[in-house]
Design a protein around this motif. Structure first.
Motif, short mmCIF file in Angstrom:
data_model
loop_
_atom_site.label_atom_id
_atom_site.label_comp_id
_atom_site.label_asym_id
_atom_site.label_seq_id
_atom_site.Cartn_x
_atom_site.Cartn_y
_atom_site.Cartn_z
N HIS A 235 0.83 -1.21 0.00
CA HIS A 235 0.00 0.00 0.00
C HIS A 235 0.87 1.26 0.00
O HIS A 235 0.58 2.22 -0.73
N ASP B 260 2.50 1.64 -3.45
CA ASP B 260 1.51 2.08 -4.43
C ASP B 260 1.18 3.56 -4.24
O ASP B 260 1.07 4.31 -5.21
N GLN B 261 1.02 3.97 -3.00
CA GLN B 261 0.66 5.36 -2.73
C GLN B 261 1.80 6.31 -3.10
O GLN B 261 1.55 7.40 -3.61
N GLU B 262 3.03 5.91 -2.85
CA GLU B 262 4.17 6.73 -3.25
C GLU B 262 4.19 6.94 -4.76
O GLU B 262 4.49 8.04 -5.24
N LEU B 263 3.85 5.88 -5.50
CA LEU B 263 3.78 5.99 -6.96
C LEU B 263 2.66 6.94 -7.39
O LEU B 263 2.84 7.74 -8.31
N ARG B 264 1.52 6.84 -6.72
CA ARG B 264 0.41 7.75 -7.04
C ARG B 264 0.81 9.20 -6.80
O ARG B 264 0.50 10.08 -7.62
N ILE B 265 1.46 9.45 -5.70
CA ILE B 265 1.89 10.81 -5.38
C ILE B 265 2.87 11.32 -6.43
O ILE B 265 2.76 12.47 -6.88
N GLU C 84 3.04 10.44 -9.48
CA GLU C 84 2.27 10.69 -10.69
C GLU C 84 1.48 12.00 -10.57
O GLU C 84 1.45 12.80 -11.51
N PHE C 85 0.85 12.22 -9.44
CA PHE C 85 0.12 13.47 -9.22
C PHE C 85 1.07 14.66 -9.37
O PHE C 85 0.75 15.64 -10.03
N HIS D 8 -0.87 17.90 -10.28
CA HIS D 8 -2.09 17.82 -9.48
C HIS D 8 -1.76 17.99 -7.99
O HIS D 8 -0.65 17.71 -7.54
N SER E 76 -1.47 16.90 -4.45
CA SER E 76 -1.29 15.58 -3.83
C SER E 76 -1.45 15.63 -2.31
O SER E 76 -1.07 14.69 -1.62
N ALA F 189 -3.47 12.72 -0.93
CA ALA F 189 -2.72 11.48 -1.15
C ALA F 189 -1.56 11.37 -0.15
O ALA F 189 -1.27 10.29 0.36
#
Length: 67
Positions: free
Chosen positions: A19, A22-27, A29-30, A35, A37, A40
């Motif tokens: 988790h 995955d969240q580090e990758l989302r951040i 990307e944001f 965007h 973050s 996030a």
């Protein structure tokens, strides 16, 4: 009984690690896309706090087992 709890704790730690990753990758990307973050990052902090609790619980079980 404690060995089952240990196995469950290890599973929680493994899922928590995923988790967080995955969240580090989302951040990332944001941020890359410009965007906001903030939320996030807040969720990531919650994941990290929860992960520390999982590790502490696992360590407690290990101490009880004498390992």
């Amino acid at each position: 009984m404690q060995l089952r709890h240990l196995a469950e704790a290890e599973q929680h730690i493994a899922r928590g690690t995923q988790h967080i990753s995955d969240q580090e990758l989302r951040i990332a990307e944001f941020d890359f896309r410009g965007h906001d973050s903030t939320l996030a990052r807040s969720l990531l902090e919650t994941f990290r706090i929860t992960q520390a609790q999982y590790v502490a619980h696992r360590d407690h079980i290990l101490r009880e087992l004498g390992l």
